[in-house]
Design a protein around this motif. Structure first.
Motif, PDB file in Angstrom:
ATOM      1  N   VAL A   1       0.874  -1.180   0.000  1.00 55.71           N
ATOM      2  CA  VAL A   1       0.000   0.000   0.000  1.00 55.71           C
ATOM      3  C   VAL A   1       0.907   1.224   0.000  1.00 55.71           C
ATOM      4  CG1 VAL A   1      -1.873   1.219   1.149  1.00 55.71           C
ATOM      5  CG2 VAL A   1      -1.695  -1.257   1.369  1.00 55.71           C
ATOM      6  N   VAL A   2       0.807   2.049  -1.030  1.00 53.07           N
ATOM      7  CA  VAL A   2       1.645   3.240  -1.134  1.00 53.07           C
ATOM      8  C   VAL A   2       0.807   4.470  -0.773  1.00 53.07           C
ATOM      9  CG1 VAL A   2       2.963   4.698  -2.716  1.00 53.07           C
ATOM     10  CG2 VAL A   2       3.138   2.215  -2.888  1.00 53.07           C
ATOM     11  N   ILE A   3       1.275   5.229   0.202  1.00 56.13           N
ATOM     12  CA  ILE A   3       0.503   6.382   0.676  1.00 56.13           C
ATOM     13  C   ILE A   3       1.331   7.663   0.622  1.00 56.13           C
ATOM     14  CG2 ILE A   3      -0.824   7.316   2.616  1.00 56.13           C
ATOM     15  CD1 ILE A   3      -1.194   4.461   3.585  1.00 56.13           C
ATOM     16  N   PRO A   4       1.066   8.527  -0.373  1.00 56.00           N
ATOM     17  CA  PRO A   4       1.745   9.818  -0.412  1.00 56.00           C
ATOM     18  C   PRO A   4       1.070  10.748   0.586  1.00 56.00           C
ATOM     19  CG  PRO A   4       0.218   9.661  -2.239  1.00 56.00           C
ATOM     20  CD  PRO A   4       0.088   8.378  -1.464  1.00 56.00           C
TER      21      PRO A   4
ATOM     22  N   VAL B   1       3.110  -1.375   4.188  1.00 50.37           N
ATOM     23  CA  VAL B   1       2.527  -0.048   3.986  1.00 50.37           C
ATOM     24  C   VAL B   1       3.692   0.916   3.799  1.00 50.37           C
ATOM     25  CG1 VAL B   1       1.108   1.791   4.963  1.00 50.37           C
ATOM     26  CG2 VAL B   1       0.516  -0.605   5.405  1.00 50.37           C
ATOM     27  N   ILE B   2       3.726   1.554   2.636  1.00 47.86           N
ATOM     28  CA  ILE B   2       4.838   2.457   2.333  1.00 47.86           C
ATOM     29  C   ILE B   2       4.358   3.901   2.426  1.00 47.86           C
ATOM     30  CG2 ILE B   2       6.562   3.107   0.610  1.00 47.86           C
ATOM     31  CD1 ILE B   2       6.186   0.279  -0.594  1.00 47.86           C
ATOM     32  N   PHE B   3       4.777   4.595   3.461  1.00 44.37           N
ATOM     33  CA  PHE B   3       4.426   6.005   3.600  1.00 44.37           C
ATOM     34  C   PHE B   3       5.485   6.837   2.902  1.00 44.37           C
ATOM     35  CE2 PHE B   3       2.395   4.260   7.458  1.00 44.37           C
ATOM     36  CZ  PHE B   3       1.121   4.800   7.334  1.00 44.37           C
ATOM     37  N   VAL B   4       5.056   7.752   2.037  1.00 41.13           N
ATOM     38  CA  VAL B   4       6.018   8.685   1.453  1.00 41.13           C
ATOM     39  C   VAL B   4       5.644  10.079   1.939  1.00 41.13           C
ATOM     40  CG1 VAL B   4       7.135   9.515  -0.624  1.00 41.13           C
ATOM     41  CG2 VAL B   4       6.184   7.211  -0.576  1.00 41.13           C
ATOM     42  N   ASP B   5       6.424  10.576   2.866  1.00 44.39           N
ATOM     43  CA  ASP B   5       6.165  11.888   3.439  1.00 44.39           C
ATOM     44  C   ASP B   5       6.775  12.936   2.516  1.00 44.39           C
ATOM     45  OD1 ASP B   5       6.256  14.266   4.807  1.00 44.39           O
ATOM     46  OD2 ASP B   5       6.597  13.347   6.756  1.00 44.39           O
ATOM     47  N   ASP B   6       5.896  13.694   1.888  1.00 44.02           N
ATOM     48  CA  ASP B   6       6.298  14.648   0.859  1.00 44.02           C
ATOM     49  C   ASP B   6       6.718  15.971   1.516  1.00 44.02           C
ATOM     50  OD1 ASP B   6       6.612  15.998  -1.486  1.00 44.02           O
ATOM     51  OD2 ASP B   6       4.488  16.110  -1.974  1.00 44.02           O
TER      52      ASP B   6
ATOM     53  N   SER C   1       2.994  13.401  -7.379  1.00 45.58           N
ATOM     54  CA  SER C   1       3.585  12.483  -8.362  1.00 45.58           C
ATOM     55  C   SER C   1       4.968  11.993  -7.952  1.00 45.58           C
ATOM     56  CB  SER C   1       3.651  13.142  -9.742  1.00 45.58           C
ATOM     57  OG  SER C   1       2.357  13.312 -10.248  1.00 45.58           O
ATOM     58  N   PRO C   2       5.880  12.916  -7.557  1.00 43.66           N
ATOM     59  CA  PRO C   2       7.187  12.435  -7.091  1.00 43.66           C
ATOM     60  C   PRO C   2       7.052  11.482  -5.899  1.00 43.66           C
ATOM     61  CG  PRO C   2       7.297  14.773  -7.544  1.00 43.66           C
ATOM     62  CD  PRO C   2       5.861  14.383  -7.687  1.00 43.66           C
ATOM     63  N   ALA C   3       6.073  11.739  -5.022  1.00 44.97           N
ATOM     64  CA  ALA C   3       5.887  10.858  -3.867  1.00 44.97           C
ATOM     65  C   ALA C   3       5.457   9.462  -4.338  1.00 44.97           C
ATOM     66  CB  ALA C   3       4.857  11.451  -2.910  1.00 44.97           C
ATOM     67  N   LEU C   4       4.525   9.406  -5.291  1.00 42.30           N
ATOM     68  CA  LEU C   4       4.083   8.103  -5.802  1.00 42.30           C
ATOM     69  C   LEU C   4       5.232   7.376  -6.496  1.00 42.30           C
ATOM     70  CD1 LEU C   4       0.558   8.955  -7.264  1.00 42.30           C
ATOM     71  CD2 LEU C   4       1.057   7.461  -5.325  1.00 42.30           C
TER      72      LEU C   4
ATOM     73  N   ILE D   1      -1.259  -1.008  -4.197  1.00 36.66           N
ATOM     74  CA  ILE D   1      -2.453  -0.169  -4.025  1.00 36.66           C
ATOM     75  C   ILE D   1      -2.005   1.215  -3.593  1.00 36.66           C
ATOM     76  CG2 ILE D   1      -4.590   0.114  -2.701  1.00 36.66           C
ATOM     77  CD1 ILE D   1      -5.055  -2.623  -3.390  1.00 36.66           C
ATOM     78  N   THR D   2      -2.527   2.250  -4.250  1.00 39.58           N
ATOM     79  CA  THR D   2      -2.229   3.600  -3.771  1.00 39.58           C
ATOM     80  C   THR D   2      -3.482   4.156  -3.114  1.00 39.58           C
ATOM     81  OG1 THR D   2      -2.923   4.578  -5.868  1.00 39.58           O
ATOM     82  CG2 THR D   2      -0.589   4.081  -5.623  1.00 39.58           C
TER      83      THR D   2
END
Ligand code: UDP
Ligand code: MG
Length: 316
Positions: A5-8, A36-41, A73-76, A89-90
């Motif tokens: 699970v990708v979460i920007p 669960v992959i958190f991408v903190d932008d 977009s860069p976060a995804l 899954i995003t």
């Protein structure tokens, strides 16, 4: 692993613990192995601290933090690089997307063989100022992309076969058109699933009305790139040549009609007195410019690292 699970996220500290607990609950109920992959932008609130706390409690958490805010977009893109699950899954971090949709989306990818399934917020809980332009936006995107069965291109909740996210490159603000990027990369089995949508519980939206202007410009760019990206001469060369011919013929007509008038002893003017002369001249000049633009485009395309980057599906 079954699911990534990708979460920007950008400044969503209140939602993060609630969202994570909900995802964990769904995963456990269905027995999925997951991450669960958190991408903190580049959040400036307590989002990262919240993520660190979760990572301390659970081994399913992976996280990246950008030094500054780059955009969704860069976060995804960064999340996709890290994803290891068979299905990716995003979802947005703001609790507008429901984790209860995950099993259904997973089945559509694994059992029904879709490459990409996009959520459709059929009943949405957003202000009118957003829902009306969104309808228009989606109609245009359907037309331009040729993906006729999607109603909600920009839905944050989507599922992908892992192959897809590893072979598309989301950049700038192209997250609005991921299905189109996937289609251009040769992933054509694109489906849709009606999903529940909720009003934003905490915080506020990160996008203003400029999203629609930028969205349209990006759509034109994508359309042009997919049609003429590797062969700019086919567009500019044709346009340039046609314009030049029209201008050239017009100049001849202006000149010849003067000579004809002189020859027959009729009154005549200098060609430079005629507006048609200038119109014809401008057309010829523009035509030449277009042609040269196409040529320069070809030279650039020849040097592009992308020029021979093909999607190989199978090999023996
Ligand atoms: N987001 C992000 N970077 C940004 C803007 C937004 O990571 O520069 C995230 C945001 O935190 C949320 C998701 O993208 O998880 C969707 O944003 P938002 O809910 O503000 O958009 P909306 O629902 O209004 O379309
Ligand atoms: Mg939102």
């Amino acid at each position: 692993m079954d699911i990534s699970v990708v979460i920007p996220l950008y400044n969503e500290e209140e939602s993060i613990p609630e969202l994570f607990a909900w995802i964990e609950r769904v995963m456990q109920q269905h027995g999925f192995s997951h991450e669960v992959i958190f991408v903190d932008d580049g959040s400036t609130d307590g989002s990262w601290d919240a993520i660190v706390r979760l990572a301390g409690q659970s081994e399913n958490v992976k996280a990246v933090k950008f030094r500054r805010n780059y955009g969704k977009s860069p976060a995804l893109y960064t999340g996709f690089l890290k994803a290891e699950g068979d299905v990716v899954i995003t979802m947005d971090a703001d609790l507008q997307d429901s984790p209860d949709e995950i099993p259904g989306l997973y089945d559509m990818i694994v059992k029904d063989g879709y490459d990409l399934v996009s959520g459709w917020k059929k009943k949405r809980y957003d202000p009118l100022s957003k829902t009306i332009p969104t309808k228009l936006f989606n109609a245009t995107a359907r037309k331009v992309s040729g993906i006729k069965n999607l109603h909600d291109f920009n839905c944050g909740l989507k599922a992908y076969r892992r192959d897809v996210v590893k072979h598309i490159e989301v950049y700038g603000e192209m997250h609005r058109y991921i299905p189109y990027l996937a289609k251009n990369a040769g992933f054509t089995k694109i489906g849709e699933k009606v999903v529940h949508h909720q009003a934003r519980k905490y915080g506020k939206t990160k996008f203003g009305l400029d999203r629609f202007v930028n969205g349209y410009l990006d759509l034109i760019t994508l359309w042009f790139l997919s049609k003429f990206g590797v062969k700019p001469m086919h567009f500019f060369g044709l346009l340039g040549t046609l314009m030049f011919i029209v201008g050239f013929v017009a100049v001849i007509i202006v000149g010849v009609s003067k000579l004809w008038a002189m020859h027959h002893g009729m009154p005549y003017r200098l060609v430079t007195d005629s507006p048609y002369f200038y119109l014809a001249l401008t057309t010829m000049l523009l035509g030449t410019q277009f042609f040269l633009t196409g040529f320069v485009g070809e030279l650039i395309a020849r040097n592009s690292a992308e020029r021979n980057n093909y999607q190989i599906e199978k090999e023996i």
